[in-house]
Design an enzyme around this catalytic site. Structure first.
Site, PDB file in Angstrom:
ATOM      1  CB  CYS A   1       1.173   1.272 -13.057  1.00  0.00           C
ATOM      2  SG  CYS A   1       1.933   0.807 -11.512  1.00  0.00           S
ATOM      3  CE1 TYR A   2      -4.397   5.306  -8.450  1.00  0.00           C
ATOM      4  CE2 TYR A   2      -2.005   5.535  -8.362  1.00  0.00           C
ATOM      5  CZ  TYR A   2      -3.275   6.096  -8.295  1.00  0.00           C
ATOM      6  OH  TYR A   2      -3.428   7.455  -8.097  1.00  0.00           O
TER       7      TYR A   2
END
Length: 211
Positions: free
Chosen positions: A161-162
Site C-alpha cells: 500500500c505504500y
C-alpha cells in the site's frame, strides 16, 4: 485485545455491519453483514474467557492454530472453516484484527478484497493514485474506501500500500509503517524518486490504458 467490547467495536468498523444477539442470550453477540445477514464475528464467554469464532481460509487455518495456542478449532462450528480465538492477551492486537478482517472478507463480496488485489498489481517502480486503485477494483467512485481499506491492511508484506499516493502524487503525512518518512524510504527502495513529498506521476504513475 482482551475484551469483547474491543473486538465488537473493531468488527463494526467494516462497511455494512451491525451487531445482534440472535439467541436471546446476551452471552452470544454477533457482528453480521448487510444485506446477507451473514455473521463473520461471533463473541461469547466460555470457561471465564472471551472467545471469538472467526471464519478462516483453509490455507491460513492451520497457520494460526500452529502459531498461537489461543487459536483452536471452531467451537460449535465447522472446524474446517472456522477458528476460535481466545482473547487471553497472548495474541498481538494486529493479528487478532487481521483474523477478523479475513473473516469479514470471506463472508462478503468485499470491495476491500478487490482493493487489496488491485494494490498487489501495482508493479515495483510504479505508484497508483487512490482513484486508479478504485478503478482497478471495479468502482472509480470508491477512492475513500481505498483509503479506509489500506489503513487496515492485514498483510503489509504482500499488499504494497505504500505504492498508493493521492491524485497529486503526494505521500501520506504520517505513514502507518512507523511514522513520517517511512513511505518515502519504501518508495525509494523500489527505485521511485520522491521530491518534496511528491512522486512524478508522469514518470512513475501506472497507465491504466496500457496494454
Amino acid at each position: 485485545m482482551k475484551t469483547r467490547e474491543e473486538a465488537l467495536s473493531y468488527g463494526l468498523t467494516f462497511p455494512y455491519t451491525y451487531q445482534e444477539a440472535p439467541f436471546h442470550d446476551p452471552n452470544w453477540q454477533l457482528i453480521r453483514v448487510k444485506p446477507s445477514k451473514k455473521a463473520f464475528l461471533w463473541s461469547y464467554e466460555k470457561d471465564g474467557q472471551i472467545c471469538l469464532n472467526l471464519k478462516c481460509d483453509p490455507e491460513w487455518r492451520d497457520f494460526w492454530r500452529r502459531t498461537y495456542d489461543a487459536v483452536i478449532p471452531g467451537y460449535h462450528q465447522n472446524k474446517e472453516h472456522w477458528n476460535t480465538v481466545i482473547l487471553d492477551g497472548s495474541i498481538p492486537d494486529d493479528d487478532v484484527k487481521r483474523m477478523i478482517a479475513e473473516s469479514y472478507d470471506l463472508v462478503t463480496d468485499s470491495p476491500t478484497k478487490r482493493i487489496y488485489e488491485a494494490v498487489k498489481r501495482i508493479p515495483q517502480g510504479k505508484v497508483a493514485t487512490y482513484g486508479q486503485v478504485a478503478a482497478m477494483a471495479g468502482n472509480p467512485k470508491m477512492s475513500r474506501a481505498v483509503g479506509n481499506a489500506l489503513h487496515k491492511n492485514p498483510d503489509f508484506e504482500n499488499i504494497p500500500c505504500y505504492r498508493v499516493v493521492n491524485s497529486k502524487g503526494e505521500l501520506a503525512d504520517e505513514y502507518v509503517f512507523g511514522g513520517a518518512g517511512v513511505q518515502e524510504k519504501l518508495l525509494e527502495a523500489d527505485g521511485i524518486t520522491v521530491q518534496n513529498g511528491k512522486v512524478d506521476l508522469g514518470k512513475f504513475g501506472i497507465d491504466l490504458d496500457a496494454k
